[in-house]
Design a protein around this motif. Structure first.
Motif, PDB file in Angstrom:
ATOM      1  N   TRP A 136       0.873  -1.179   0.000  1.00 20.55           N
ATOM      2  CA  TRP A 136       0.000   0.000   0.000  1.00 20.55           C
ATOM      3  C   TRP A 136       0.909   1.227   0.000  1.00 20.55           C
ATOM      4  O   TRP A 136       1.926   1.236   0.693  1.00 20.55           O
ATOM      5  N   GLU A 137       0.514   2.242  -0.756  1.00 19.57           N
ATOM      6  CA  GLU A 137       1.381   3.416  -0.895  1.00 19.57           C
ATOM      7  C   GLU A 137       0.605   4.702  -0.737  1.00 19.57           C
ATOM      8  O   GLU A 137      -0.596   4.740  -1.035  1.00 19.57           O
ATOM      9  N   VAL A 138       1.317   5.739  -0.294  1.00 22.51           N
ATOM     10  CA  VAL A 138       0.772   7.099  -0.375  1.00 22.51           C
ATOM     11  C   VAL A 138       1.503   7.733  -1.556  1.00 22.51           C
ATOM     12  O   VAL A 138       2.738   7.703  -1.596  1.00 22.51           O
ATOM     13  N   ALA A 139       0.752   8.210  -2.533  1.00 21.54           N
ATOM     14  CA  ALA A 139       1.394   8.741  -3.738  1.00 21.54           C
ATOM     15  C   ALA A 139       0.902  10.153  -4.015  1.00 21.54           C
ATOM     16  O   ALA A 139      -0.207  10.518  -3.634  1.00 21.54           O
ATOM     17  N   ALA A 140       1.777  10.939  -4.612  1.00 22.27           N
ATOM     18  CA  ALA A 140       1.389  12.309  -5.006  1.00 22.27           C
ATOM     19  C   ALA A 140       1.494  12.400  -6.522  1.00 22.27           C
ATOM     20  O   ALA A 140       2.465  11.924  -7.118  1.00 22.27           O
ATOM     21  N   TYR A 141       0.461  12.992  -7.157  1.00 20.87           N
ATOM     22  CA  TYR A 141       0.423  13.163  -8.614  1.00 20.87           C
ATOM     23  C   TYR A 141       0.367  14.652  -8.921  1.00 20.87           C
ATOM     24  O   TYR A 141      -0.290  15.400  -8.184  1.00 20.87           O
ATOM     25  N   LEU A 142       1.045  15.053  -9.978  1.00 18.22           N
ATOM     26  CA  LEU A 142       0.972  16.465 -10.396  1.00 18.22           C
ATOM     27  C   LEU A 142      -0.356  16.706 -11.094  1.00 18.22           C
ATOM     28  O   LEU A 142      -0.722  15.937 -11.983  1.00 18.22           O
ATOM     29  N   VAL A 143      -1.038  17.762 -10.651  1.00 14.63           N
ATOM     30  CA  VAL A 143      -2.338  18.066 -11.261  1.00 14.63           C
ATOM     31  C   VAL A 143      -2.119  18.511 -12.707  1.00 14.63           C
ATOM     32  O   VAL A 143      -2.841  18.139 -13.607  1.00 14.63           O
ATOM     33  N   ASN A 144      -1.036  19.339 -12.909  1.00 10.84           N
ATOM     34  CA  ASN A 144      -0.763  19.824 -14.256  1.00 10.84           C
ATOM     35  C   ASN A 144       0.717  19.583 -14.583  1.00 10.84           C
ATOM     36  O   ASN A 144       1.551  20.459 -14.401  1.00 10.84           O
ATOM     37  N   PRO A 145       1.043  18.370 -15.061  1.00 12.50           N
ATOM     38  CA  PRO A 145       2.459  18.071 -15.295  1.00 12.50           C
ATOM     39  C   PRO A 145       3.069  18.974 -16.357  1.00 12.50           C
ATOM     40  O   PRO A 145       4.254  19.289 -16.296  1.00 12.50           O
ATOM     41  N   ALA A 146       2.250  19.421 -17.306  1.00  9.41           N
ATOM     42  CA  ALA A 146       2.785  20.275 -18.383  1.00  9.41           C
ATOM     43  C   ALA A 146       3.326  21.574 -17.801  1.00  9.41           C
ATOM     44  O   ALA A 146       4.349  22.095 -18.250  1.00  9.41           O
ATOM     45  N   GLN A 147       2.627  22.092 -16.758  1.00  7.98           N
ATOM     46  CA  GLN A 147       3.048  23.367 -16.143  1.00  7.98           C
ATOM     47  C   GLN A 147       4.436  23.212 -15.522  1.00  7.98           C
ATOM     48  O   GLN A 147       5.286  24.087 -15.646  1.00  7.98           O
ATOM     49  N   LEU A 148       4.636  22.039 -14.883  1.00 10.00           N
ATOM     50  CA  LEU A 148       5.930  21.805 -14.225  1.00 10.00           C
ATOM     51  C   LEU A 148       7.043  21.712 -15.275  1.00 10.00           C
ATOM     52  O   LEU A 148       8.097  22.319 -15.111  1.00 10.00           O
ATOM     53  N   SER A 149       6.744  20.969 -16.366  1.00  7.01           N
ATOM     54  CA  SER A 149       7.803  20.868 -17.377  1.00  7.01           C
ATOM     55  C   SER A 149       8.041  22.222 -18.028  1.00  7.01           C
ATOM     56  O   SER A 149       9.171  22.559 -18.390  1.00  7.01           O
ATOM     57  N   GLU A 150       6.957  23.037 -18.108  1.00  7.20           N
ATOM     58  CA  GLU A 150       7.106  24.393 -18.668  1.00  7.20           C
ATOM     59  C   GLU A 150       8.028  25.220 -17.779  1.00  7.20           C
ATOM     60  O   GLU A 150       8.979  25.853 -18.256  1.00  7.20           O
ATOM     61  N   SER A 151       7.749  25.170 -16.441  1.00  5.02           N
ATOM     62  CA  SER A 151       8.590  25.986 -15.549  1.00  5.02           C
ATOM     63  C   SER A 151      10.003  25.410 -15.489  1.00  5.02           C
ATOM     64  O   SER A 151      10.972  26.153 -15.371  1.00  5.02           O
ATOM     65  N   ALA A 152      10.115  24.049 -15.615  1.00  2.40           N
ATOM     66  CA  ALA A 152      11.455  23.445 -15.626  1.00  2.40           C
ATOM     67  C   ALA A 152      12.218  23.928 -16.854  1.00  2.40           C
ATOM     68  O   ALA A 152      13.401  24.254 -16.781  1.00  2.40           O
ATOM     69  N   ARG A 153      11.487  24.036 -17.984  1.00  2.00           N
ATOM     70  CA  ARG A 153      12.125  24.508 -19.213  1.00  2.00           C
ATOM     71  C   ARG A 153      12.574  25.956 -19.057  1.00  2.00           C
ATOM     72  O   ARG A 153      13.672  26.330 -19.460  1.00  2.00           O
ATOM     73  N   THR A 154      11.700  26.771 -18.414  1.00  2.00           N
ATOM     74  CA  THR A 154      12.047  28.187 -18.206  1.00  2.00           C
ATOM     75  C   THR A 154      13.291  28.293 -17.325  1.00  2.00           C
ATOM     76  O   THR A 154      14.217  29.055 -17.626  1.00  2.00           O
ATOM     77  N   ILE A 155      13.307  27.476 -16.247  1.00  3.45           N
ATOM     78  CA  ILE A 155      14.468  27.523 -15.338  1.00  3.45           C
ATOM     79  C   ILE A 155      15.722  27.084 -16.083  1.00  3.45           C
ATOM     80  O   ILE A 155      16.786  27.705 -15.973  1.00  3.45           O
ATOM     81  N   LYS A 156      15.563  26.018 -16.913  1.00  2.00           N
ATOM     82  CA  LYS A 156      16.708  25.508 -17.670  1.00  2.00           C
ATOM     83  C   LYS A 156      17.235  26.582 -18.615  1.00  2.00           C
ATOM     84  O   LYS A 156      18.449  26.825 -18.700  1.00  2.00           O
ATOM     85  N   LEU A 157      16.295  27.263 -19.265  1.00  5.81           N
ATOM     86  CA  LEU A 157      16.653  28.307 -20.221  1.00  5.81           C
ATOM     87  C   LEU A 157      17.357  29.469 -19.515  1.00  5.81           C
ATOM     88  O   LEU A 157      18.395  29.963 -19.955  1.00  5.81           O
TER      89      LEU A 157
END
Ligand code: ADP
Length: 423
Positions: A136-157
Motif C-alpha cells: 500500500w502506498e501514499v502517492a502524489a500526482y501532479l495536477v498539471n504536469p505540463a506546467q511543471l515541465s514548462e517551468s522546468a524549461r524556463t528555469i533551464k533556459l
C-alpha cells in the motif's frame, strides 16, 4: 466380531492416510504460524491469499498462553476510513498536487481530489505506508504536469542563459586582461626604445656640434668658406636639437593635458612659404631638389602659427630623413572646395614610403616603421604623433597618402576660416 473389527480396521486403515493428510496439512500451517508470531504477546500478520491481501491482528492471552485471538482487518472499511487522511490542509499542496492512497493493486482507495484521473502506476512521488499494509502506498500526482515541465524549461533556459552570460563575461574579461597586458608590454618596450632613440638623436648632433666648434675654436680651419660651412652645420644641428627637444617637451605637455595654443588668424600660404624658406637651405645643402607650389592669395585659418609651423617642419624633416637615394621633395599649399572647404599643405617625397600595414600605426606615439637598427635612420617616433595632435586640436588632421611612383605624401588639413582671398 472379527469381521466387524476387520471392517473397523479397514475403515481405520482407509481413514488413516486421510487423517495423516489432514494432520500434515494443519501441522505445518500451525508450525509456520507459531514461527511467525514467536513468543510475542500481540502483533500483525499480512499475507497474500489468492492474490488478495489479508491483514490479521493477533493477541495471546497472558493467562492462557496457548490461546491466541485474531481479528482480520476489513480492508474495504479501512479504505473508507482513510479517505479524510488524503485531504491535506496545505493549500499549495492541494493546488498543485493530488494525494492518493493506493492499495496493493495500485488502485486508489482515497484521493484528495475526487475527480482526479492519472496513470496510477506513475506517481510524481510515492512511499510505502508500512509493514502492516504491504504494497500500500501514499502517492502524489501532479495536477498539471505540463506546467511543471514548462517551468522546468524556463528555469533551464534561464540557467543556460546565465551560464552563457557568465562564460561570455569571463571570456571578455580574460581577453581584456590579456590585451591590456599586451598593451602595457608594448608600451614599456616602446618607452625603452624611445629613450634609446632620443639619446641617439641627441648624441649625433651634439657630436658634430662639438667636433666643428672645436675645429673652429682651435683655429685649425683657415679657409673662410669652410668656416662658414662648419658654422652652417653647427646651426643646422642646433636647430635639429631644438626641434627634437621641442617635440619631446610638447609631447609631455600634451600627455599631461597642459599644452596651450595661442589661437589667432594665420595665413597658411604665408606660413608654409616662410617655414619652407627657413628649411630650404638645409635641404639644398644636403643635395635635395625642393619644388614648391603655393596657391595664389591667402589661406586664412585660425590657429597657433608656431604650432602649425612645427607640423610643417616635422613633415619636411621626415621627408628628408626617409628620402633615401631620390632626394626630391615637393611642397604644395592650396584649398579644397566642397561642402566643408579646407586648407591643405601637401609634403611629398620619392623615398622609402610607409610600409604596408603601418599607415595608421605611424601616428601612434613612439611607433617607428623604420627602426634605427634596420634603416640607420634616427628618430623618436613622436614627430607624426605631435603633428596629428596639433592638427586635431585645430579642428583639422594630418593624413598619409601613398604616392604613385613611390614615396609618400603627408597632408596637413585645416578648416578654412572664410573663403580664401585670391590675389
Ligand atoms: P620618427 O622620429 O621615427 O621619424 P615620426 O612620428 O615622425 O617619428 O614617424 C613615425 C614613422 O613613420 C617613422 O619612424 C617612419 O617609419 C614613418 N615615416 C614618417 N614619415 C615618413 C616618410 N616621409 N616616408 C616614409 N616613412 C615615414
Amino acid at each position: 466380531k472379527v469381521e466387524s473389527f476387520k471392517k473397523q480396521k479397514d475403515v481405520m486403515e482407509e481413514a488413516r492416510p486421510q487423517a495423516a493428510q489432514e494432520l500434515s496439512r494443519v501441522a505445518p500451517a500451525e508450525a509456520a504460524f507459531k514461527e511467525l508470531i514467536g513468543d510475542g504477546g500481540e502483533g500483525t500478520l499480512a499475507r497474500f491469499v489468492n492474490n488478495r491481501l489479508n491483514v490479521l491482528f493477533w493477541y495471546r492471552s497472558p493467562r492462557e498462553s496457548h490461546y491466541i485471538f485474531g481479528a482480520q482487518l476489513d480492508l474495504a472499511r479501512l479504505s473508507q476510513e482513510l479517505g479524510p487522511l488524503a485531504q491535506p490542509n496545505d493549500r499549495q499542496v492541494n493546488g498543485d498536487l493530488c494525494l492518493a492512497i493506493l492499495d496493493d493493486n495500485a488502485k486508489p482507495v482515497a484521493l484528495s481530489k475526487s475527480d482526479f484521473q492519472a496513470n496510477w502506476k506513475h506517481p510524481f512521488v510515492a512511499t510505502e505506508i508500512g509493514e502492516v499494509l504491504p504494497h500500500w502506498e501514499v502517492a502524489a500526482y501532479l495536477v498539471n504536469p505540463a506546467q511543471l515541465s514548462e517551468s522546468a524549461r524556463t528555469i533551464k533556459l534561464t540557467l543556460g542563459l546565465l551560464i552563457a552570460l557568465l562564460v561570455f563575461a569571463i571570456g571578455i574579461g580574460s581577453w581584456l586582461i590579456v590585451s591590456d597586458l599586451n598593451r602595457q608590454l608594448k608600451l614599456a618596450r616602446q618607452k625603452t626604445d624611445f629613450v634609446s632613440n632620443v639619446s641617439h638623436e641627441l648624441k649625433t648632433p651634439l657630436t658634430s656640434i662639438r667636433m666643428f666648434s672645436e675645429l673652429l675654436a682651435e683655429g685649425r680651419v683657415a679657409d673662410a668658406a669652410k668656416q662658414r660651412s662648419y658654422l652652417g652645420i653647427i646651426t643646422a644641428e642646433t636647430a635639429r636639437l631644438t626641434r627634437l627637444i621641442n617635440n619631446v617637451l610638447d609631447f609631455s605637455r600634451m600627455e599631461r593635458g597642459e599644452k596651450k595654443y595661442n589661437f589667432r588668424d594665420c595665413d597658411l600660404i604665408q606660413l608654409a612659404r616662410e617655414t619652407t624658406e627657413s628649411y630650404a637651405p638645409h635641404l639644398e645643402s644636403s643635395g635635395f631638389r625642393l619644388e614648391t607650389d603655393f596657391a595664389p592669395g591667402t589661406l586664412p585659418v585660425k590657429g597657433d602659427c608656431d604650432a602649425l609651423a612645427q607640423i610643417i617642419v616635422n613633415l619636411l624633416s621626415n621627408a628628408e630623413k626617409y628620402s633615401g637615394e631620390r632626394k626630391e621633395i615637393e611642397i604644395r599649399a592650396g584649398h579644397h572646395d566642397g561642402p566643408l572647404p579646407y586648407a591643405e599643405v601637401r609634403i611629398s617625397d620619392r623615398g622609402l614610403g610607409v610600409p604596408r600595414g603601418s599607415e595608421q600605426k605611424i601616428f601612434e606615439k613612439f611607433y617607428r616603421a623604420h627602426d634605427s637598427l634596420g634603416s640607420g635612420i634616427q628618430g623618436s617616433g613622436l614627430g607624426l604623433t605631435l603633428a596629428r595632435q596639433i592638427a586635431r586640436a585645430h579642428g583639422g588632421d594630418v593624413v598619409h597618402e601613398p604616392r604613385e611612383g613611390g614615396g609618400s605624401c603627408f597632408c596637413l588639413r585645416l578648416p578654412l576660416q572664410f573663403d580664401p582671398v585670391k590675389s
